[in-house]
Scaffold this motif. Sequence first.
Motif, short mmCIF file in Angstrom:
data_model
loop_
_atom_site.label_atom_id
_atom_site.label_comp_id
_atom_site.label_asym_id
_atom_site.label_seq_id
_atom_site.Cartn_x
_atom_site.Cartn_y
_atom_site.Cartn_z
N SER A 176 0.57 -1.45 0.04
CA SER A 176 -0.05 0.01 0.02
C SER A 176 0.95 1.49 0.17
N ILE A 177 0.35 2.27 -0.66
CA ILE A 177 1.15 3.51 -0.34
C ILE A 177 -0.15 4.50 0.36
N PRO A 178 0.13 4.86 1.42
CA PRO A 178 -0.76 5.67 2.30
C PRO A 178 -0.98 7.31 1.75
N ILE A 192 1.82 -2.04 -10.82
CA ILE A 192 0.79 -1.06 -10.85
C ILE A 192 0.18 -0.32 -9.68
N ALA A 193 -0.58 0.36 -9.72
CA ALA A 193 -1.29 1.13 -8.52
C ALA A 193 -2.50 1.78 -8.96
N LEU A 194 -3.53 1.46 -7.98
CA LEU A 194 -4.93 1.95 -8.47
C LEU A 194 -5.27 2.95 -7.07
N PRO A 195 -5.91 4.13 -7.16
CA PRO A 195 -6.31 4.97 -6.09
C PRO A 195 -7.40 4.20 -5.32
N CYS A 230 -0.82 -0.83 -4.63
CA CYS A 230 0.03 -1.27 -5.78
C CYS A 230 0.12 -2.80 -5.56
N THR A 231 0.31 -3.48 -6.80
CA THR A 231 0.38 -4.51 -6.96
C THR A 231 1.54 -5.09 -7.92
N LEU A 232 2.54 -5.78 -7.13
CA LEU A 232 3.56 -6.26 -7.97
C LEU A 232 3.19 -7.45 -8.71
N TYR A 260 7.10 6.58 -1.12
CA TYR A 260 5.78 6.79 -0.66
C TYR A 260 5.36 5.23 -0.05
N MET A 261 6.27 4.43 0.20
CA MET A 261 6.10 3.22 0.69
C MET A 261 6.72 2.84 2.19
N PRO A 262 6.17 3.54 3.19
CA PRO A 262 6.85 3.51 4.60
C PRO A 262 7.05 2.11 4.95
N ASP A 263 6.29 1.42 4.72
CA ASP A 263 6.46 -0.06 5.33
C ASP A 263 6.38 -1.20 4.24
N LEU A 264 7.35 -0.85 3.13
CA LEU A 264 7.59 -1.71 2.13
C LEU A 264 8.06 -3.30 2.63
N ALA A 265 9.15 -3.29 3.37
CA ALA A 265 9.52 -4.54 3.75
C ALA A 265 8.43 -5.41 4.44
#
Lengths: 459, 459
Positions: B198-200, B225-228, B236-238, B271-276
Amino acid sequence: MANKRASLESITLLGAGLVGSLLAIYLKRKGYHVTVFDKRPDLRKTGEVGGRSINLALSRRGYRALEEVGLAGEVQKLMLPMKGRMMHDEKGNLTHQPYGKEGQVINSISRGRLNDLLVTEAEKLGVKINFGEKCIDVDLKAARVQLENSATGAVSKVTSDIVIGTDGAFSALRNVMQKEDRFNYSQYYLEHGYKEISIPPTASGDFAMDHQSLHIWPRGKFMLIALPNLDKSFTCTLFFPFSGQPSFESLHNEKELVAFFQSTFPDILAYMPDLAGEYFKNPTSSLVTIKCYPWSSHGKTLILGDASHAIVPFYGQGMNAGFEDCRILNEVIEEQDGDWPAIFEAFQKQRKPDADAIATLAFQNFIEMRDKVADPDFLLSKKIEARLHQLFSTRWIPQYSMTTFSDVPYAEALAIGQQQSAIMERVMKTPNIEVTWEQLDFEAIVNALDQRKITLKTQ
Amino acid sequence: MANKRASLESITLLGAGLVGSLLAIYLKRKGYHVTVFDKRPDLRKTGEVGGRSINLALSRRGYRALEEVGLAGEVQKLMLPMKGRMMHDEKGNLTHQPYGKEGQVINSISRGRLNDLLVTEAEKLGVKINFGEKCIDVDLKAARVQLENSATGAVSKVTSDIVIGTDGAFSALRNVMQKEDRFNYSQYYLEHGYKEISIPPTASGDFAMDHQSLHIWPRGKFMLIALPNLDKSFTCTLFFPFSGQPSFESLHNEKELVAFFQSTFPDILAYMPDLAGEYFKNPTSSLVTIKCYPWSSHGKTLILGDASHAIVPFYGQGMNAGFEDCRILNEVIEEQDGDWPAIFEAFQKQRKPDADAIATLAFQNFIEMRDKVADPDFLLSKKIEARLHQLFSTRWIPQYSMTTFSDVPYAEALAIGQQQSAIMERVMKTPNIEVTWEQLDFEAIVNALDQRKITLKTQ
């Protein structure tokens, strides 16, 4: 050669059909502790073959495996050699087309008697075969099989080191695998079904027709075939559309049936004393092609034979492919020194392209048998191919011969055959080919083919 | 229009997901007695979406069905219009490509909130929806469903006139149908899986990127990809291979993950604070295409939506196709005057080619999105197509527009698109096309296409 670890390891086989019982023999000979479960009753006691076709064509690949486990002599007693196709046209005229060169034959063999032989041999070696035990679930990670006894309804669980599913086209083990993530699977049915009808021996106790041929009545969209049996009867199989005109759906009663046979297969009617009785009593069976991957799961389970690659019967290779699976698995066990996850990985990787190839070949042979074998151009092209093979015996080998009389991997037989077809298509465009074919530059034709030397076997 | 016989007939639906709950609304409005069973708990209580993707793209076909059942107004409140694709290159440069003309948008919509809306509406109409009831078996001939309550373990049987499976890609009803003779079936998995991150919203509470676009980071063999979302976050979907280099398998820890994102998707990392945290916690899901036929059995049961045709998500048409199934089934019920065997036969015959076509289109769009959208030739050909469409608005309609903004059957959209591709391939061979494209004879190009007038819709 027995593997050192083998005596420590237990293998459960599901299915004591042709492939399961042969595999049990291979594995027992290697030293593994082998137990087999089959949902059906012991067919040696019931005399049934479980609704499957009555006779099969045994050729090189199957024979080689049987020979490897020391059963060549016993099996030969059951074999009826067929030297070629005998085509019957609408007027009853016959054309013979040899399968290969002198000595190259395929063998009609009784499914039931061959299965009996294999089951008995497996038991003789110490394999425990449990009949009437239906697999109702498998824990893939634990290699634990859940079984239901068909007589008592009792449910039991059996855990072993390895579980191998030789339980046919509708494999219980594969059904469980299908629910695993990323298991690719397809089952596709032909629009055609089949029905068996018998031709008894003549009044004088002889075969009603030439017994050294596989008989075909090719009729374009459908066909009838007949294979000889040891008791001098033939088993005919009508491959026919389920619906349309004509079809299983379109023949409603004895009158319509007999009229259809009279006009379509006139020379056979007299040999079928109970045509209508058998036609309306015997089941109409469907024809399925099954593909899937992977064939193994969690390094503990494997599916093999029809369970992993069921094909249509038109190349006579279903049993042969299953027996070849057993031979190759046996080799891979040697190569990988008994390391099961490595064995399964290597086996499925090697064998999957060949399983796909024989599925394609089997379907193509349906078109060839029902349609093309009656076509003069096709027969001429086969004559030219036979000449090419005669002149360059290791360089131009007809696809049928590679598939039937050699151990060349099916995928190679398919690829070489596709090249040959493309070359022959160009050759057949030669003006007046019908009369000038003997003047072709045969060497140039052979040179157009990528070269690989293949040795053919008589058995 | 309510059918005369409808009030006499009871219909059991399996699955209260998007398609099941919409179909329940359609059928209830027709006067049928509708009961729904779903194995999951009521998602309005749990807030879960059952491991499925969080948001979806709603376009014309899906919207039309929702409008037909009177839900347009409610659904609009949930929609976030996306006007085009925003491509992000490796340096963070952006390129925008509109999906269609002014007003032609696709809509990001929350799976969970749309499902809640449909379930609530169905209940409002009097449909009884039973949650936590898992279908464990179906008697196809008797239209009898066996259910297991997930809380109590109690098993019950429900018999109705008709059973319809809207129970998704792993349909219990289809699993039973698969064991019927002559049921064709395939399940094929991509080598790629997907994972959501997610991108908060930003610190100031806004969208982190343009919220009127579907964002794509095309990287050849994979993509992000990313959808709002309505809450101003993005999902986001990888889409990434399971194995190989790089792949889900090749990224072992936070360091490797961040380095990979840094070099591959540099503009998104911040934009991805919690990527890992999310990457290593969230599941890696697989992507399957499922085809089968027939979709109905014994004139009493039918499968629909993902249960009969699950597709990969790359055209954003899975839900739309399922909703269109409901609309078309509703029409066929009218046409066949409530005669169910005739309804099922007509429906599956009409709809199967379209289901196959959208499966093909969805797969093709994966190649296009991950690979071609970054290719200058592809972008130029899209520009030429846009000009063609501008000049001949009813005669040259890009495939994407036919699929997304029209009701043209998918099979037709695929066929016309294939013609267009062949024509465009020739056009793109014009010397110096990059600079001369505006001088093309556009009328001649359009005339090369078989003509069929198609009307596009904004919703």
